[in-house]
Design a protein around this motif. Structure first.
Motif, PDB file in Angstrom:
ATOM      1  N   VAL A   1      40.445  49.654  53.362  1.00  0.00           N
ATOM      2  CA  VAL A   1      40.735  49.419  51.946  1.00  0.00           C
ATOM      3  C   VAL A   1      39.576  48.621  51.364  1.00  0.00           C
ATOM      4  CG1 VAL A   1      42.334  48.445  50.264  1.00  0.00           C
ATOM      5  CG2 VAL A   1      43.214  49.439  52.391  1.00  0.00           C
ATOM      6  N   ARG A   2      38.780  49.303  50.568  1.00  0.00           N
ATOM      7  CA  ARG A   2      37.585  48.685  49.994  1.00  0.00           C
ATOM      8  C   ARG A   2      37.950  47.813  48.801  1.00  0.00           C
ATOM      9  NH1 ARG A   2      32.690  51.485  50.920  1.00  0.00           N
ATOM     10  NH2 ARG A   2      31.807  49.856  49.626  1.00  0.00           N
ATOM     11  N   ARG A   3      37.218  46.746  48.647  1.00  0.00           N
ATOM     12  CA  ARG A   3      37.331  45.871  47.486  1.00  0.00           C
ATOM     13  C   ARG A   3      36.162  46.164  46.543  1.00  0.00           C
ATOM     14  NH1 ARG A   3      37.142  40.205  48.472  1.00  0.00           N
ATOM     15  NH2 ARG A   3      38.739  39.931  46.899  1.00  0.00           N
ATOM     16  N   TRP A   4      36.264  45.700  45.343  1.00  0.00           N
ATOM     17  CA  TRP A   4      35.182  45.755  44.358  1.00  0.00           C
ATOM     18  C   TRP A   4      34.863  47.175  43.874  1.00  0.00           C
ATOM     19  CZ3 TRP A   4      34.331  40.877  43.030  1.00  0.00           C
ATOM     20  CH2 TRP A   4      34.449  39.876  43.991  1.00  0.00           C
ATOM     21  N   GLN A   5      35.794  48.117  44.003  1.00  0.00           N
ATOM     22  CA  GLN A   5      35.501  49.500  43.639  1.00  0.00           C
ATOM     23  C   GLN A   5      35.176  49.668  42.159  1.00  0.00           C
ATOM     24  OE1 GLN A   5      38.508  48.416  44.472  1.00  0.00           O
ATOM     25  NE2 GLN A   5      40.071  49.312  43.174  1.00  0.00           N
TER      26      GLN A   5
ATOM     27  N   ASP B   1      43.776  48.705  46.096  1.00  0.00           N
ATOM     28  CA  ASP B   1      43.363  47.437  45.494  1.00  0.00           C
ATOM     29  C   ASP B   1      43.268  47.624  43.986  1.00  0.00           C
ATOM     30  OD1 ASP B   1      42.322  44.893  45.045  1.00  0.00           O
ATOM     31  OD2 ASP B   1      40.276  45.495  45.532  1.00  0.00           O
ATOM     32  N   MET B   2      44.101  46.923  43.227  1.00  0.00           N
ATOM     33  CA  MET B   2      44.017  46.990  41.771  1.00  0.00           C
ATOM     34  C   MET B   2      43.028  45.928  41.297  1.00  0.00           C
ATOM     35  SD  MET B   2      46.783  46.603  38.718  1.00  0.00           S
ATOM     36  CE  MET B   2      47.556  48.165  39.049  1.00  0.00           C
ATOM     37  N   PRO B   3      41.988  46.334  40.585  1.00  0.00           N
ATOM     38  CA  PRO B   3      40.975  45.374  40.129  1.00  0.00           C
ATOM     39  C   PRO B   3      41.554  44.314  39.192  1.00  0.00           C
ATOM     40  CG  PRO B   3      40.200  47.632  39.886  1.00  0.00           C
ATOM     41  CD  PRO B   3      41.651  47.711  40.243  1.00  0.00           C
ATOM     42  N   PHE B   4      40.960  43.140  39.245  1.00  0.00           N
ATOM     43  CA  PHE B   4      41.347  42.034  38.369  1.00  0.00           C
ATOM     44  C   PHE B   4      41.306  42.464  36.909  1.00  0.00           C
ATOM     45  CE2 PHE B   4      39.332  38.965  35.487  1.00  0.00           C
ATOM     46  CZ  PHE B   4      40.381  38.078  35.318  1.00  0.00           C
TER      47      PHE B   4
ATOM     48  N   TYR C   1      51.167  45.159  31.641  1.00  0.00           N
ATOM     49  CA  TYR C   1      52.355  45.929  32.044  1.00  0.00           C
ATOM     50  C   TYR C   1      52.078  46.674  33.348  1.00  0.00           C
ATOM     51  CZ  TYR C   1      49.797  49.829  29.971  1.00  0.00           C
ATOM     52  OH  TYR C   1      48.829  50.753  29.675  1.00  0.00           O
ATOM     53  N   LEU C   2      50.867  47.144  33.531  1.00  0.00           N
ATOM     54  CA  LEU C   2      50.490  47.806  34.773  1.00  0.00           C
ATOM     55  C   LEU C   2      50.498  46.789  35.924  1.00  0.00           C
ATOM     56  CD1 LEU C   2      49.576  50.498  35.960  1.00  0.00           C
ATOM     57  CD2 LEU C   2      47.233  49.879  35.372  1.00  0.00           C
ATOM     58  N   ALA C   3      50.025  45.579  35.653  1.00  0.00           N
ATOM     59  CA  ALA C   3      50.042  44.518  36.664  1.00  0.00           C
ATOM     60  C   ALA C   3      51.471  44.187  37.085  1.00  0.00           C
ATOM     61  CB  ALA C   3      49.339  43.274  36.136  1.00  0.00           C
ATOM     62  N   GLU C   4      52.404  44.187  36.133  1.00  0.00           N
ATOM     63  CA  GLU C   4      53.810  43.913  36.454  1.00  0.00           C
ATOM     64  C   GLU C   4      54.392  44.997  37.361  1.00  0.00           C
ATOM     65  OE1 GLU C   4      56.153  43.229  32.936  1.00  0.00           O
ATOM     66  OE2 GLU C   4      54.607  41.924  32.094  1.00  0.00           O
ATOM     67  N   VAL C   5      54.094  46.245  37.055  1.00  0.00           N
ATOM     68  CA  VAL C   5      54.583  47.354  37.886  1.00  0.00           C
ATOM     69  C   VAL C   5      53.976  47.256  39.284  1.00  0.00           C
ATOM     70  CG1 VAL C   5      54.560  49.863  38.161  1.00  0.00           C
ATOM     71  CG2 VAL C   5      55.046  48.859  35.922  1.00  0.00           C
ATOM     72  N   TYR C   6      52.675  46.959  39.347  1.00  0.00           N
ATOM     73  CA  TYR C   6      51.997  46.821  40.639  1.00  0.00           C
ATOM     74  C   TYR C   6      52.621  45.678  41.449  1.00  0.00           C
ATOM     75  CZ  TYR C   6      48.244  46.596  44.072  1.00  0.00           C
ATOM     76  OH  TYR C   6      47.530  46.594  45.235  1.00  0.00           O
ATOM     77  N   ALA C   7      52.876  44.537  40.798  1.00  0.00           N
ATOM     78  CA  ALA C   7      53.487  43.398  41.494  1.00  0.00           C
ATOM     79  C   ALA C   7      54.875  43.771  42.027  1.00  0.00           C
ATOM     80  CB  ALA C   7      53.584  42.194  40.556  1.00  0.00           C
ATOM     81  N   SER C   8      55.611  44.547  41.265  1.00  0.00           N
ATOM     82  CA  SER C   8      56.925  45.008  41.720  1.00  0.00           C
ATOM     83  C   SER C   8      56.786  45.905  42.947  1.00  0.00           C
ATOM     84  CB  SER C   8      57.617  45.760  40.579  1.00  0.00           C
ATOM     85  OG  SER C   8      58.849  46.253  40.995  1.00  0.00           O
ATOM     86  N   ALA C   9      55.812  46.796  42.917  1.00  0.00           N
ATOM     87  CA  ALA C   9      55.567  47.670  44.072  1.00  0.00           C
ATOM     88  C   ALA C   9      55.136  46.843  45.285  1.00  0.00           C
ATOM     89  CB  ALA C   9      54.517  48.718  43.725  1.00  0.00           C
TER      90      ALA C   9
ATOM     91  N   ASN D   1      40.867  33.476  45.400  1.00  0.00           N
ATOM     92  CA  ASN D   1      39.903  33.456  44.300  1.00  0.00           C
ATOM     93  C   ASN D   1      38.564  32.856  44.714  1.00  0.00           C
ATOM     94  OD1 ASN D   1      41.764  34.636  42.570  1.00  0.00           O
ATOM     95  ND2 ASN D   1      42.507  32.672  41.821  1.00  0.00           N
ATOM     96  N   LEU D   2      38.614  31.826  45.558  1.00  0.00           N
ATOM     97  CA  LEU D   2      37.374  31.206  46.021  1.00  0.00           C
ATOM     98  C   LEU D   2      36.556  32.192  46.848  1.00  0.00           C
ATOM     99  CD1 LEU D   2      35.475  28.800  46.304  1.00  0.00           C
ATOM    100  CD2 LEU D   2      36.940  27.955  48.168  1.00  0.00           C
ATOM    101  N   ASP D   3      37.214  32.971  47.689  1.00  0.00           N
ATOM    102  CA  ASP D   3      36.479  33.962  48.473  1.00  0.00           C
ATOM    103  C   ASP D   3      35.792  34.982  47.561  1.00  0.00           C
ATOM    104  OD1 ASP D   3      35.740  35.363  51.041  1.00  0.00           O
ATOM    105  OD2 ASP D   3      36.906  36.938  50.034  1.00  0.00           O
ATOM    106  N   ALA D   4      36.469  35.422  46.525  1.00  0.00           N
ATOM    107  CA  ALA D   4      35.853  36.369  45.588  1.00  0.00           C
ATOM    108  C   ALA D   4      34.624  35.739  44.943  1.00  0.00           C
ATOM    109  CB  ALA D   4      36.858  36.803  44.526  1.00  0.00           C
TER     110      ALA D   4
END
Length: 159
Positions: free
Chosen positions: A12-16, A66-69, A77-85, A112-115
Motif C-alpha cells: 500500500v503506497r503512500r503519497w500517491q 490510502d486516502m490523501p490528506f 463528507y468523503l472523509a466521514e464515509v472513509y472513517a466509517s469504513a 503526522n510527525l512521520d509525514a
C-alpha cells in the motif's frame, strides 16, 4: 487481529497524490514501523496498547487504500464515509487500537510527525508551502500539549 492482510501493508503506497514524494517509494508498513520508533523516542515506557495501536494504525488501508490528506480536507463528507469504513475494517479484523484518548493523540502526533519528516527528507522545499507550515504549527502545539521533549522535537523537525 489481521493475519494474511498484514503482509500486504508493504504493497500500500503512500503519497500517491503528491508528486514531489513519489520517489520516496514509501508504503504503510514502513510508515507504521517508523511511527513505533517515534513512540520510543518520545514516550518513556510506552504501554503495549500504545505500541500495538501505533504499529497497526493504518492497517485498514490494506483493504481501503490510502486516502490523501487533501481529499479528506477538501471533501469532508468523503472523509466521514472513509472513517466509517475504517471502523468496519477495524472491527471485522480486530485491528489493535490505542486504549485511551491520550494514546490516540500520541498516535496522531507520531503519524503526522512521520509525514513531516518524510517531506523534510525527500522534498524539503515543500515545507514552505501553506499545508506544511500549518502542519509545523500543529505538530509543535501537539508536542507541547503532550508535554514531550521540545529539544527532541526541534531535532526531528530539522530546526
Amino acid at each position: 487481529m489481521l493475519t494474511t492482510p498484514q503482509f500486504y501493508a508493504g504493497n500500500v503506497r503512500r503519497w500517491q497524490s503528491y508528486p514531489a514524494m513519489w520517489h520516496s517509494n514509501d508504503c504503510i508498513k514502513g510508515h507504521q514501523v517508523r511511527c513505533v520508533g517515534l513512540i520510543y523516542d518520545f514516550v518513556q515506557r510506552p504501554s503495549v496498547t500504545l505500541i500495538e495501536g501505533t504499529r497497526w494504525h493504518d492497517q485498514p488501508e490494506v483493504i481501503l487504500g490510502d486516502m490523501p490528506f487533501t481529499a479528506k480536507r477538501d471533501w469532508p463528507y468523503l472523509a466521514e464515509v472513509y472513517a466509517s469504513a475504517e471502523r468496519v475494517v477495524i472491527d471485522r479484523y480486530n485491528v489493535p487500537q490505542p486504549a485511551t484518548d491520550w494514546e490516540r493523540h500520541v498516535v496522531k502526533f507520531v503519524d503526522n510527525l512521520d509525514a513531516y519528516m518524510m517531506v523534510l527528507e525527500y522534498a524539503p522545499d515543500d515545507l514552505d508551502l501553506p499545508d506544511w507550515t500549518d502542519a509545523n504549527d500543529v505538530l509543535y502545539a501537539s508536542c507541547r500539549s503532550l508535554a514531550f521533549d521540545m529539544d527532541l522535537m526541534r531535532a526531528k523537525m530539522g530546526d
